[in-house]
Design an enzyme around this catalytic site. Structure first.
Site, PDB file in Angstrom:
ATOM      1  CD  GLU A  16      -4.799  14.493   5.157  1.00  5.59           C
ATOM      2  OE1 GLU A  16      -4.794  13.523   6.116  1.00  5.59           O
ATOM      3  OE2 GLU A  16      -3.940  14.500   4.241  1.00  5.59           O
ATOM      4  CG  PHE A 175      -6.473   0.429  -3.927  1.00  3.87           C
ATOM      5  CD1 PHE A 175      -7.403   0.977  -3.152  1.00  3.87           C
ATOM      6  CD2 PHE A 175      -6.118  -1.044  -4.107  1.00  3.87           C
ATOM      7  CE1 PHE A 175      -8.062  -0.062  -2.320  1.00  3.87           C
ATOM      8  CE2 PHE A 175      -6.754  -1.800  -3.371  1.00  3.87           C
ATOM      9  CZ  PHE A 175      -7.854  -1.210  -2.461  1.00  3.87           C
ATOM     10  CB  VAL A 176      -7.330   6.052  -8.363  1.00  8.06           C
ATOM     11  CG1 VAL A 176      -6.979   7.214  -8.877  1.00  8.06           C
ATOM     12  CG2 VAL A 176      -7.648   4.853  -9.627  1.00  8.06           C
ATOM     13  CB  SER A 183      -6.874  11.257   6.109  1.00 11.60           C
ATOM     14  OG  SER A 183      -6.119  11.595   7.230  1.00 11.60           O
ATOM     15  CB  SER A 184      -8.484   7.047   2.767  1.00 10.42           C
ATOM     16  OG  SER A 184      -7.579   5.943   3.406  1.00 10.42           O
ATOM     17  CG  ASN A 305       0.139   1.151   1.141  1.00 10.46           C
ATOM     18  OD1 ASN A 305       0.093   1.305  -0.190  1.00 10.46           O
ATOM     19  ND2 ASN A 305      -0.924   1.217   2.117  1.00 10.46           N
ATOM     20  CG  ASN A 308       0.790   9.574   7.839  1.00 14.30           C
ATOM     21  OD1 ASN A 308       1.181  10.540   8.121  1.00 14.30           O
ATOM     22  ND2 ASN A 308      -0.653   9.343   7.168  1.00 14.30           N
ATOM     23  CB  SER A 317      -4.580   7.362  15.749  1.00 18.08           C
ATOM     24  OG  SER A 317      -5.698   8.519  15.745  1.00 18.08           O
TER      25      SER A 317
END
Length: 356
Positions: A16, A175-176, A183-184, A305, A308, A317
């Site tokens: 990132e 979803f893995v 940041s996916s 979920n 962060n 953002s």
């Protein structure tokens, strides 16, 4: 009145890295330079440290700044006394991912006894590790979707057993996720076993531990939290996607998302989300800032979920924009975070470190 000394630390040995550079440039241009003298420390992707002192101008491209190398033996002195010989009022790490958001650099600041913005070692590390985070949320009674977690070595040894566990406990899509990235990065949406295997191998490039989560048809809602012992929250915002999956490219390169602030939600649902965000903040012993991410279904079921501990912090953002909706500008938010860092540091100084 003399300016306070503040140091922005960015870059980092992390996937990132580029997100951190973007964040640093935004913070650097927004911070009140009449109030603060600003130094910067850039950590390269190889882990080398570089510096520049007393930034006074607007920066159009932070990558073009001429930086001075910092020898490994000089790092502690640089952080401890600053460029002027006066200690920093606060160090502001805008590092994302491992080696910056996971408690490692926070531990360095603690050892050097330096005030710093954001979460401490425990909060940063537990918020970074998605499995530990989920276990703490469960202890706090926060509702979550089903998930499976395993190590790279376990998968390579027991692949068929792990795939069966995923099939037995979860339903496609799943979803893995690498357990220790944000940041996916390295995340895949998988609709069948073949995609699952590919997603697992992709995620293992970034971490030795994975979390596989149940997919759900739901809205993605986020709440910003700010404070120390008595945190405050924003009204929720919603991530509106033009793509099936909100991955790294969609977030930062393609612009295929928009943020709906405030989210169109019933007042009771908003209140529940804000209360749950505070519970998540306390579950991981946070300080300074946190963004809590939720799923809200059509019938208003709510699942947390993840959180962060160093959310995306560019001017565009979700976290700063949620506070802007509450009447707090980007520059004011930066100032509040510096003040919270100083407050946390002063509170810590009340602790005794020897027995009389």
């Amino acid at each position: 009145m003399a300016k306070e000394n503040v140091c922005i630390v960015y870059g980092g040995k992390s996937a990132e890295h580029d997100v951190s550079i973007l964040t640093a440039q935004n913070v650097l241009n927004a911070i009140d330079k009449n109030q603060y003298q600003i130094d910067i420390i850039y950590i390269t992707n190889e882990g080398d440290w570089k510096k520049k002192e007393n930034i006074v101008d607007t920066i159009n491209d932070i990558d073009t700044l001429r930086l001075t190398d910092v020898a490994a033996g000089e790092i502690s002195q640089l952080l401890s006394i600053g460029s002027t010989g006066n200690a920093y009022s606060a160090v502001f790490p805008v590092l994302h991912g491992p080696n910056g958001e996971d408690g490692t650099i926070q531990g360095l600041f603690e050892v050097l006894d330096i005030p710093y913005v954001g979460n401490g070692v425990l909060a940063a590390s537990s918020s970074m590790d998605k499995l530990v985070m989920k276990q703490l949320f469960a202890h706090r009674g926060l509702p979550q979707l089903p998930y499976v977690s395993f190590l790279r070595s376990e998968y390579h040894k027991y692949e068929s057993n792990i795939l069966k566990l995923v099939h037995d406990k979860l339903e496609y899509p799943v979803f893995v996720k690498p357990a220790n990235l944000g940041s996916s990065v390295g995340i895949s949406k998988c609709n069948d076993e073949e995609e699952l295997k590919i997603g697992i191998e992709e995620a293992f490039q970034f971490d030795r531990k994975l979390v596989i989560e149940q997919g759900i048809n739901a809205r993605e809602i986020e709440v910003a939290v700010l404070g120390n012992d008595y945190p405050e929250t924003t009204t929720p915002g919603e991530v509106i996607k033009d793509v099936a999956f909100y991955d790294y490219k969609a977030k930062y390169k393609d612009g295929k998302i928009k943020l709906d602030i405030p989210a169109d939600l019933d007042e009771a649902v908003q209140t529940t989300l804000r209360n749950m965000a505070v519970e998540a903040f306390k579950a991981t012993d946070c300080s300074g800032l946190l963004r809590a991410d939720f799923f809200v279904t059509e019938d208003n079921q709510i699942f947390i979920n993840e959180t962060n501990a160093m959310p995306g912090f560019t001017a565009y953002s979700m976290y700063p924009r949620l506070w802007e909706n509450m009447g707090v500008t980007y520059a004011e938010l930066i100032e509040q975070l510096i003040e919270l860092a100083k407050e946390k540091y002063e509170d810590k100084k009340q602790n005794k470190y020897k027995i009389d």
